[in-house]
Design an enzyme around this catalytic site. Structure first.
Site: not given
Length: 741
Positions: A33-34, A216-217, A247, A598
């Site tokens: 996504k970044t 973002d997020e 998330q 993770r």
């Protein structure tokens, strides 16, 4: 300049090229996504759809903002510095510094951290004659009200008489902050929202300014944050929201996962895109993640996949107790380092609650393995650093009562609680701030002994206020540490004082680094940058090559080659209260999903059959998450407690067994499991014959001890060693840093 889109997959390219109108991008864990965000911003600038100054990008952490800026500097020749790329709290500060008077504050307002907030609340409770033991409850109610944009009266109306006292505390707390020209983190959002709602000039200025907004997020936004984004995007309607409902794990901070669905309903013409290709984990790990999260109702349909098919089997283990669980994890980490080229920093032990960390820290200590514990005592919360920062904050905002109270007797200058109470009474009598009362102290009836000391402190502050205007910030801070006597507090040469002086040196270095990176910035900007460091971004400064031990919340956004998810017992993960509320149980599943994703190459799921908690040892039932994965891996039903460990096999190739059994006295010693997979070669040839019962050895942490017993198994040699004053420790001779005496 040319933005290269060829390295993006089809879904990523679509998100970059869809520049007009509201877009909701559902980006699964590790889906890039970044990369999409930075390429989209660069593409907008390249195609001249907007000037850099017309772009706003909101991130969840300062670290994420810095990473985004760094990537954009690599891609653009235009001035990235003109873009607003920051956390939402930093964005609000910039708005409020410009228009502070419109919401009743001076532009020099202070920003109070959680520690400052606690100190103010403690003082409020003392003044109101209320029990400080309930401080956390009052603090929760205040945050809950502010996150939902409710005043004390509105909160009382919403929840009824049960919160009457909390609302009184809330009102008094707000009054204290206002008197100090200060805001807490929640206030930054509240007052920015009020500014945009109530002031047409400010609203039109920022709506016109931000032609393209990126968030973002998005799943971690709360009610106020959502409303801020909605208002800012109202003119151009070009809001690009990136998030993943799977998330959303910060409900305890006010995050509302419903915002993801609300965005689709309320932003007219919203397009929904998905990123499901994962670039981080193996398919075996993703299969576990998809399994766990698939049981949540009402989620947006998605399934992570990767071209990195296969991978090492996921390992699932039930151990006898918490000591055995820690011993297994550390033994396996050592094996990965010795045999498979891992570094300790490639490995993480994750848990639902940090109370489980002790056994893992102690086990690492046995083998001299460094650890990095997230959520440790933070650098800017250390006393000597807080003292220095409080002086700086007072110079930026003399009305900051919390900072004044902290430094008025630091170092000790005879102005204890009694003297401060007299000054506060004088201020209340005149209806003045504490700083104004200090300036006019000569007009008071204070005892001469107190007055003399107050006037000396006043002279010091006035001198510092003069010097801060004359010196560069990087020169002024070392001067302040000497002139105030903070350095002199730690001049006795003790080890503790040496460490505190080293911390002060590091503090000076941080000021110098800030000045170098921000030419022309002054003291106010530095203090603001320190205050806005999120508590989620600070961890114990451990060695670089260290095993990370953390709660799942603490490692959001991080990744590791090997992850151990520990404590998978019912009532721990998921936490016990979640059984009663479906929404909380779904958040626990999202936490488990985040923990699993993770991991890049290796995933271990562990639990203890019994655990010592709340003052007693109890049987621990397996977590439903543990059971679901165990069943999916083809394991048999969980054996009854106390039965012999079973060796489960599955198509994943994992063995489900208990190779670590508790020995008498509760000390867990590794024992060989009766499975072929667990018989390994000794990683390094050592002369174990010299390590015999009766031989004395030295350990760097435990000191000198005597070997009581040795035993071979699992490709290793284990020794029970008695250390005077510590007790008997069972250590692997393969890995323990032992030397013969």
């Amino acid at each position: 300049m040319s933005v290269d889109l060829t390295k993006l997959n089809e879904a990523q390219r679509e998100a970059v090229l869809l520049t007009e109108g509201p877009v909701l991008l559902i980006a699964g864990a590790g889906s890039g996504k970044t990369r999409v965000l930075t390429h989209r911003i660069a593409y907008i600038v390249e195609k001249r759809l907007a000037f850099p100054s017309q772009i706003l990008a909101i991130t969840f952490t300062n670290k994420a903002a810095a990473e985004m800026k760094e990537r954009l500097y690599d891609m653009l020749t235009d001035d990235v510095g003109e873009m607003w790329i920051s956390t939402i709290h930093s964005m609000c500060v910039r708005m409020l510094r410009r228009f502070a008077e419109k919401v009743g504050f001076l532009k020099s307002f202070s920003i109070y951290s959680e520690v400052d907030k606690d100190r103010v609340l403690k003082r409020v409770l003392d003044d109101m004659g209320l029990d400080a033991d309930h401080l956390k409850d009052y603090k929760w109610h205040i945050a809950n009200a502010k996150n939902n944009n409710l005043s004390p009266d509105q909160y009382r109306e919403e929840l009824g008489k049960d919160v009457t006292e909390a609302c009184r505390v809330y009102a008094r707390y707000d009054a204290e902050l206002k008197k100090s020209n200060a805001m807490d983190f929640d206030d930054l959002l509240i007052y920015a929202y009020r500014l945009l709602c109530r002031d047409e000039e400010a609203r039109e200025y920022y709506q016109n300014k931000f032609r393209y907004i990126h968030v973002d997020e998005f799943q971690d936004t709360n009610v106020i944050q959502y409303e801020l984004i909605r208002i800012l995007g109202a003119k151009w309607n070009n809001v690009f929201a990136v998030g993943d409902d799977d998330q959303s794990i910060y409900a305890f901070r006010g995050a509302v996962v419903e915002n993801v669905f609300r965005f689709q309903r309320e932003f007219s013409g919203c397009r929904v895109l998905k990123l499901e290709q994962n670039y981080r984990s193996t398919q075996k790990i993703l299969d576990v993640a998809n399994l766990v999260i698939s049981k949540n109702a009402g989620r947006m349909s998605k399934k992570l996949w990767t071209r990195n098919e296969g991978g090492t089997p996921v390992v699932i283990r039930a151990l006898q107790d918490e000591a055995g669980e820690a011993a297994y994890a550390v033994h396996e980490i050592n094996r990965l380092v010795r045999e498979e080229g891992f570094r300790y920093s490639d490995c993480a032990v994750l848990m639902r609650v940090n109370a489980l960390s002790r056994s893992f820290e102690q086990e690492c200590l046995k083998y001299g393995i460094s650890t990095r514990v997230y959520g440790g005592f933070k650098f800017f919360e250390r006393k000597e650093i807080k003292d220095a920062v409080s002086y700086l904050r007072l110079l930026c905002n003399p009305f900051d009562e919390e900072s004044l109270l902290r430094v008025i007797n630091t170092p000790k200058r005879g102005l204890g609680a009694g003297a401060v109470d007299k000054l506060r009474a004088f201020a209340a009598e005149r209806g003045e701030s504490l700083f104004d009362a200090l300036l006019s102290a000569e007009q008071s009836a204070l005892p001469r002994s107190v007055l003399t000391k107050l006037l000396a402190f006043k002279d010091l502050v006035m001198e510092l206020l003069t010097q801060v205007q004359l010196q560069k910030v990087e020169d002024f801070v070392p001067y302040l540490l000497e002139r105030t006597g903070i350095r002199g507090m730690y001049a006795d040469g003790s080890e503790d004082s040496i460490n505190k002086n080293l911390n002060l040196d590091e503090f000076i270095a941080s000021v110098k680094s800030f000045a170098d990176a921000n030419p022309g910035a002054g003291l106010e900007e530095y203090v603001e940058s320190v205050t806005l460091i999120s508590d989620l971004e600070q961890e114990d400064e451990g060695p670089v090559d260290a095993v990370s031990i953390a709660t799942v919340h603490g490692v959001k956004g991080l990744e590791f080659r090997a992850v151990f998810v520990a404590g998978l017992e019912d009532g721990i993960f998921p936490i016990s209260r979640a059984k009663l509320v479906q929404s909380e149980m779904e958040e626990e599943r999202r936490l488990m999903y985040v923990a699993v994703t993770r991991a890049k190459e290796r995933l271990y799921l562990t639990r203890a059959r019994s655990r010592f908690m709340y003052g007693e040892r109890s049987y621990a039932a397996e977590s439903p998450f543990f059971k679901e994965v165990r069943t999916a891996l083809g394991a048999e039903d969980e054996p009854s407690f106390g039965g012999s460990p079973a060796g489960y096999r599955s198509s994943y190739g994992s063995a489900y067994s208990s190779p670590y059994a508790a020995t008498a006295g509760g000390t867990s010693a590794p024992k060989p499991a009766q499975t072929v997979e667990n018989v390994r070669k000794t990683p390094e040839k050592k002369d174990f014959e010299k390590f015999q019962p009766g031989v004395r050895v030295r350990h760097p942490k435990f000191g000198e001890g005597t070997i009581i017993r040795t035993e071979r198994g699992d490709g290793n040699v284990y020794a029970d060693i008695a250390f005077p004053g510590i007790g008997v420790k069972t250590l692997s001779l393969n890995f323990a840093p032992l030397t013969l005496i």
